[in-house]
Design a protein around this motif. Structure first.
Motif, PDB file in Angstrom:
ATOM      1  N   TYR A   1       0.830  -1.360  -0.072  1.00 50.62           N
ATOM      2  CA  TYR A   1      -0.024  -0.062   0.144  1.00 50.62           C
ATOM      3  C   TYR A   1       0.780   1.132   0.066  1.00 50.62           C
ATOM      4  O   TYR A   1       0.167   2.371  -0.067  1.00 50.62           O
ATOM      5  CB  TYR A   1      -0.870   0.096   1.158  1.00 50.62           C
ATOM      6  CG  TYR A   1      -2.369  -0.830   1.129  1.00 50.62           C
ATOM      7  CD1 TYR A   1      -3.507  -0.173   1.105  1.00 50.62           C
ATOM      8  CD2 TYR A   1      -2.205  -2.128   0.712  1.00 50.62           C
ATOM      9  CE1 TYR A   1      -4.552  -0.910   1.061  1.00 50.62           C
ATOM     10  CE2 TYR A   1      -3.267  -2.721   0.676  1.00 50.62           C
ATOM     11  CZ  TYR A   1      -4.336  -2.337   0.739  1.00 50.62           C
ATOM     12  OH  TYR A   1      -5.465  -2.917   0.618  1.00 50.62           O
ATOM     13  N   GLY A   2       2.190   1.192   0.241  1.00 52.44           N
ATOM     14  CA  GLY A   2       3.143   2.302   0.405  1.00 52.44           C
ATOM     15  C   GLY A   2       3.346   2.775   1.717  1.00 52.44           C
ATOM     16  O   GLY A   2       3.980   4.076   2.024  1.00 52.44           O
TER      17      GLY A   2
ATOM     18  N   GLU B   1       9.299   6.623   4.900  1.00 51.44           N
ATOM     19  CA  GLU B   1      10.593   6.989   4.576  1.00 51.44           C
ATOM     20  C   GLU B   1      10.602   8.498   4.186  1.00 51.44           C
ATOM     21  O   GLU B   1      11.450   9.071   4.497  1.00 51.44           O
ATOM     22  CB  GLU B   1      11.011   6.413   3.255  1.00 51.44           C
ATOM     23  CG  GLU B   1      12.040   6.683   2.309  1.00 51.44           C
ATOM     24  CD  GLU B   1      12.525   5.951   1.265  1.00 51.44           C
ATOM     25  OE1 GLU B   1      13.661   5.812   0.822  1.00 51.44           O
ATOM     26  OE2 GLU B   1      11.468   5.536   0.498  1.00 51.44           O
ATOM     27  N   LYS B   2       9.419   8.832   3.507  1.00 52.41           N
ATOM     28  CA  LYS B   2       9.200  10.518   3.313  1.00 52.41           C
ATOM     29  C   LYS B   2       9.022  11.360   4.641  1.00 52.41           C
ATOM     30  O   LYS B   2       9.486  12.570   4.848  1.00 52.41           O
ATOM     31  CB  LYS B   2       8.072  10.637   2.361  1.00 52.41           C
ATOM     32  CG  LYS B   2       8.252  10.170   0.981  1.00 52.41           C
ATOM     33  CD  LYS B   2       6.938  10.418   0.114  1.00 52.41           C
ATOM     34  CE  LYS B   2       7.140  10.089  -1.212  1.00 52.41           C
ATOM     35  NZ  LYS B   2       8.382  10.957  -2.020  1.00 52.41           N
ATOM     36  N   ILE B   3       8.417  10.822   5.480  1.00 50.67           N
ATOM     37  CA  ILE B   3       8.028  11.379   6.781  1.00 50.67           C
ATOM     38  C   ILE B   3       9.651  11.635   7.576  1.00 50.67           C
ATOM     39  O   ILE B   3      10.017  12.629   8.047  1.00 50.67           O
ATOM     40  CB  ILE B   3       7.126  10.751   7.558  1.00 50.67           C
ATOM     41  CG1 ILE B   3       5.782  10.865   7.215  1.00 50.67           C
ATOM     42  CG2 ILE B   3       7.178  11.467   9.138  1.00 50.67           C
ATOM     43  CD1 ILE B   3       4.689  10.103   7.995  1.00 50.67           C
TER      44      ILE B   3
ATOM     45  N   VAL C   1      11.997   4.619  14.053  1.00 48.44           N
ATOM     46  CA  VAL C   1      10.868   3.933  13.283  1.00 48.44           C
ATOM     47  C   VAL C   1      10.874   2.567  13.947  1.00 48.44           C
ATOM     48  O   VAL C   1      12.158   1.829  14.234  1.00 48.44           O
ATOM     49  CB  VAL C   1      11.232   3.789  11.916  1.00 48.44           C
ATOM     50  CG1 VAL C   1      10.202   2.656  11.101  1.00 48.44           C
ATOM     51  CG2 VAL C   1      11.272   5.247  11.248  1.00 48.44           C
ATOM     52  N   VAL C   2       9.938   1.859  14.164  1.00 56.57           N
ATOM     53  CA  VAL C   2       9.673   0.382  14.552  1.00 56.57           C
ATOM     54  C   VAL C   2       9.002  -0.287  13.552  1.00 56.57           C
ATOM     55  O   VAL C   2       7.669   0.236  13.234  1.00 56.57           O
ATOM     56  CB  VAL C   2       9.162   0.451  15.953  1.00 56.57           C
ATOM     57  CG1 VAL C   2       8.675  -1.090  16.605  1.00 56.57           C
ATOM     58  CG2 VAL C   2       9.924   1.123  16.972  1.00 56.57           C
ATOM     59  N   LYS C   3       9.349  -1.576  13.015  1.00 53.92           N
ATOM     60  CA  LYS C   3       8.440  -2.297  12.013  1.00 53.92           C
ATOM     61  C   LYS C   3       8.040  -3.427  12.579  1.00 53.92           C
ATOM     62  O   LYS C   3       8.915  -4.150  13.164  1.00 53.92           O
ATOM     63  CB  LYS C   3       9.672  -2.400  10.707  1.00 53.92           C
ATOM     64  CG  LYS C   3       8.693  -3.156   9.750  1.00 53.92           C
ATOM     65  CD  LYS C   3       9.555  -3.096   8.440  1.00 53.92           C
ATOM     66  CE  LYS C   3       8.872  -4.192   7.450  1.00 53.92           C
ATOM     67  NZ  LYS C   3       7.726  -3.712   6.912  1.00 53.92           N
ATOM     68  N   HIS C   4       6.865  -3.899  12.368  1.00 52.48           N
ATOM     69  CA  HIS C   4       6.315  -5.214  12.511  1.00 52.48           C
ATOM     70  C   HIS C   4       6.753  -6.207  11.635  1.00 52.48           C
ATOM     71  O   HIS C   4       6.272  -6.265  10.347  1.00 52.48           O
ATOM     72  CB  HIS C   4       4.736  -5.010  12.806  1.00 52.48           C
ATOM     73  CG  HIS C   4       4.299  -6.395  13.170  1.00 52.48           C
ATOM     74  ND1 HIS C   4       2.947  -6.546  13.338  1.00 52.48           N
ATOM     75  CD2 HIS C   4       4.630  -7.449  13.627  1.00 52.48           C
ATOM     76  CE1 HIS C   4       2.820  -7.912  13.652  1.00 52.48           C
ATOM     77  NE2 HIS C   4       3.844  -8.381  14.180  1.00 52.48           N
ATOM     78  N   ALA C   5       7.606  -6.901  11.690  1.00 50.51           N
ATOM     79  CA  ALA C   5       8.021  -7.893  11.069  1.00 50.51           C
ATOM     80  C   ALA C   5       7.281  -9.385  10.968  1.00 50.51           C
ATOM     81  O   ALA C   5       7.384 -10.226  11.833  1.00 50.51           O
ATOM     82  CB  ALA C   5       9.672  -8.378  11.082  1.00 50.51           C
TER      83      ALA C   5
END
Length: 262
Positions: free
Chosen positions: A16-17, A23-25, A38-42
């Motif tokens: 969905y982007g 990345e832009k923020i 940044v925290v990413k749910h893997a």
């Protein structure tokens, strides 16, 4: 979390982007000197197959820290926990935190990425009051009378809304928004602006810093200004000493005159 603002970027599917938006923020925040993490749910786990780190995990280590010249990585053997516990365990210092995924979590403002009208309606129903911003990455134009719908072209507006919301949240919930001025800033919002850029620590707010002075066992009332003077003086001296951790959460100093206790 105290002195921090957390925003989730979520969607109802992959591709969905979300990553592009984050990345832009982040790039915008970096451009304007704001500190952001940044925290990413893997969903599929963290791939360490065949690596030394996997061998250490299998051997039973509870924590594995990887260090290179440019980056550090920490692997901790834990399952899903409350998001704030996860963030606290890694001692994230940045006051602005973007979280990609974990859409089942409640209580955090969510930036929902949608592609069509059906998903827009679903987002409003599914996330209810947690729905902070809607970003449309589909081809159709979406208009809604109850909330604004943005696109990737509206990055500046999106970023301004995040920063403004973060300032209001921290000023109101953590600083009590009393605008005492003892910190040297005219308002709590101005102090939070410096906080978001890493120029100030949350404990440099004299209202937040819990400074207690006792003389002969009797507590001496302190107004915000002497609290700030004591805090800044002791903190500056303490940080110059060897063996003192960078992150000071609690500091106790006791001075006794005359006969020492055995």
């Amino acid at each position: 979390m105290f002195g921090k603002a957390i925003y989730q970027i979520v969607s109802f599917g992959k591709g969905y982007g979300k990553t592009k938006l984050i990345e832009k923020i982040v790039a915008k925040a970096k451009q304007e000197s704001y500190k952001i993490a940044v925290v990413k749910h893997a969903h599929r786990g963290i791939d360490v197959k065949g690596k030394d780190s996997q061998r250490y995990i299998r051997a039973g280590a509870d924590s594995i820290i990887l260090v290179s010249e440019r980056l550090q990585a920490i692997f901790v053997k834990k399952g899903y926990e409350p998001l704030e516990n996860i963030l606290a365990s890694f001692n994230i210092k940045e006051p602005l935190i973007l979280v990609e995924g974990f859409k089942y979590l409640k209580g955090y403002p969510k930036i929902v990425v949608v592609r069509n009208k059906e998903e827009l309606l679903k987002a409003k129903e599914y996330f209810k009051n947690d729905c902070f911003l809607i970003v449309n990455t589909g081809e159709d134009r979406l208009n809604d009378l109850e909330c604004e719908v943005f696109t990737m072209k509206d990055l500046d507006v999106i970023f301004r809304k995040i920063v403004a919301h973060a300032k209001e949240k921290i000023a109101k919930e953590d600083l009590l928004n009393i605008n005492c001025g003892y910190c040297g800033y005219p308002t709590c919002i101005d102090f939070v602006e410096a906080l978001l850029k890493g120029e100030k620590d949350i404990l440099e707010c004299p209202v937040v810093a819990d400074v207690e002075l006792r003389v002969n066992g009797v507590k001496v009332p302190l107004s915000p200004y002497p609290k700030l003077v004591i805090y800044e003086t002791i903190k500056g001296l303490t940080r110059s000493l060897k063996g003192v951790p960078e992150n000071i959460e609690n500091l106790e100093l006791r001075i006794s005159y005359g006969k020492r206790e055995k």
